[in-house]
Design a protein around this motif. Sequence first.
Motif: not given
Length: 96
Positions: A40, A43-44, A62-63, A65, A67-68, A72, A74
């Motif tokens: 992560g 993402n951070k 905020s995220l 969708r 994450e991997s 993405k 946001v």
Amino acid sequence: MKLALKVIPNAKKSGAAGWEDDPRAGRVLKLRIAAPPVEGKANKAVILFLSSWLDVPRSSVSLLRGESARLKMVELPDGCAEKLARLLPAADAPEA
């Protein structure tokens, strides 16, 4: 507002690389992020980059969708569309 991103991790330095057409997500903002895609960290780093770049609180980004995934989605606070237009002008940038 919701914003689609295409994230490229392990870049030399973090930064926005402009708008790009993606066949799956449509118009996306391409971000290069210096963090690796491990545990992560990328993402951070995306959230930290967007909050400082758009001058909004970290807690307001905020995220939703991806994450991997590199693609993405946001959630950004209202008013970020104008900031994005100033920072990355493009005739075909997404609307709020």
